[in-house]
Design a protein around this motif. Structure first.
Motif, PDB file in Angstrom:
ATOM      1  N   THR A 130       0.771  -1.171  -0.066  1.00 34.56           N
ATOM      2  CA  THR A 130       0.105   0.315  -0.153  1.00 34.56           C
ATOM      3  C   THR A 130       0.791   1.197  -0.009  1.00 34.56           C
ATOM      4  O   THR A 130       0.118   2.266  -0.209  1.00 34.56           O
ATOM      5  CB  THR A 130      -0.732   0.078   1.334  1.00 34.56           C
ATOM      6  N   SER A 181       0.540   4.009  -2.878  1.00 38.11           N
ATOM      7  CA  SER A 181      -0.840   4.634  -2.895  1.00 38.11           C
ATOM      8  C   SER A 181      -1.218   5.473  -1.834  1.00 38.11           C
ATOM      9  O   SER A 181      -2.014   6.187  -2.058  1.00 38.11           O
ATOM     10  CB  SER A 181      -1.870   3.720  -3.526  1.00 38.11           C
ATOM     11  N   LYS A 187       2.993   7.869  -0.341  1.00 39.13           N
ATOM     12  CA  LYS A 187       3.178   7.929  -1.732  1.00 39.13           C
ATOM     13  C   LYS A 187       4.392   8.887  -2.082  1.00 39.13           C
ATOM     14  O   LYS A 187       5.027   8.724  -3.097  1.00 39.13           O
ATOM     15  CB  LYS A 187       1.768   8.490  -2.603  1.00 39.13           C
ATOM     16  N   GLU A 199       5.686   3.358 -10.812  1.00 35.77           N
ATOM     17  CA  GLU A 199       5.085   2.061 -11.196  1.00 35.77           C
ATOM     18  C   GLU A 199       5.897   1.059 -11.531  1.00 35.77           C
ATOM     19  O   GLU A 199       5.776  -0.242 -10.875  1.00 35.77           O
ATOM     20  CB  GLU A 199       4.255   2.405 -12.464  1.00 35.77           C
ATOM     21  N   GLU A 248       7.393  -0.306  -7.877  1.00 36.92           N
ATOM     22  CA  GLU A 248       6.279  -1.408  -7.680  1.00 36.92           C
ATOM     23  C   GLU A 248       6.449  -2.878  -7.969  1.00 36.92           C
ATOM     24  O   GLU A 248       6.485  -3.615  -7.610  1.00 36.92           O
ATOM     25  CB  GLU A 248       4.800  -1.118  -7.861  1.00 36.92           C
TER      26      GLU A 248
END
Length: 226
Positions: A79, A82, A87, A182, A185
């Protein structure tokens, strides 16, 4: 989740394991010698700033100005990219913690047994971290957090979560300012070491106190190893 780890080899050893010991970094063969690193202390952190790799002493813990609780020390990898709080750190404050082992406590009834977890080949480890960049303020208290992994990557016999330990080959891309959030991740999901790369054994309760910093802390206690 992890509140203690060991960072006792020299900076040169860790950088050599990453293949960057011959860069412009000023060599330092002196062992760091920390067998029981605790939150709330400054930790050697590898990060990238203005296109160059940097080693900075950074506070282990994070809590922005509006946070009225004790500083957090871990961030969930599922998490962090996001969440409102993490973030910005994920996008612009990715870093790596050098380590040789970490400690977890396994509950058995009312008792907790500490365990030392390490690579089975005793190679250095590189914990994924995020924090408040830039990391050039040694007195800053908005420091860094260590990223944790989902339980299917964890040492489930000891704890239902683990640390996100990056493969050495993935560290440069994780740190790069050109790596998108991204892509970071994807790295967190695909470029971490599997459970089969680790070993662990019970250790003395002396690890409870961060005042204890001797090498014997990560040696096996009389309990049976798993």
């Amino acid at each position: 989740m992890c509140g203690r780890f060991a960072q006792y080899q020299s900076r040169d050893v860790y950088l050599d394991a990453l293949g960057i010991a011959d860069s412009d970094y000023v060599h330092d063969p002196e062992p760091i010698g920390r067998y029981n690193v605790a939150p709330g202390t400054n930790v050697v952190l590898l990060n990238q700033r203005d296109g160059e790799l940097k080693l900075d002493p950074v506070y282990w813990g994070y809590g922005p100005e509006w946070w009225n609780k004790p500083p957090l020390i871990n961030a969930r990898g599922e998490t962090a990219a996001s969440s409102r709080m993490f973030k910005p750190l994920w996008n612009h404050g990715r870093a790596v913690v050098f380590a040789d082992a970490w400690y977890e406590w396994k509950r058995s009834g009312e008792l907790k047994q500490p365990y030392c977890i390490y690579q089975k080949n005793h190679e250095p480890m590189f914990f994924a971290a995020i924090g408040k960049a830039p990391y050039d303020d040694p007195h800053g208290k908005e420091g860094f957090l260590i990223v944790t992994a989902a339980s299917n990557k964890g040492m489930v016999d000891i704890h239902d979560r683990s640390l996100l330990v990056l493969k050495a080959s993935a560290v440069a891309e994780w740190l790069s300012e050109d790596t998108s959030p991204e892509r970071a991740e994807e790295i967190a999901k695909e470029a971490t070491l599997p459970k089969s790369d680790f070993r662990w054994h019970p250790v003395s309760n002396k690890v409870v106190s961060p005042k204890n910093q001797c090498e014997e802390l990560n040696m096996q206690s009389e309990s049976s190893a798993i």
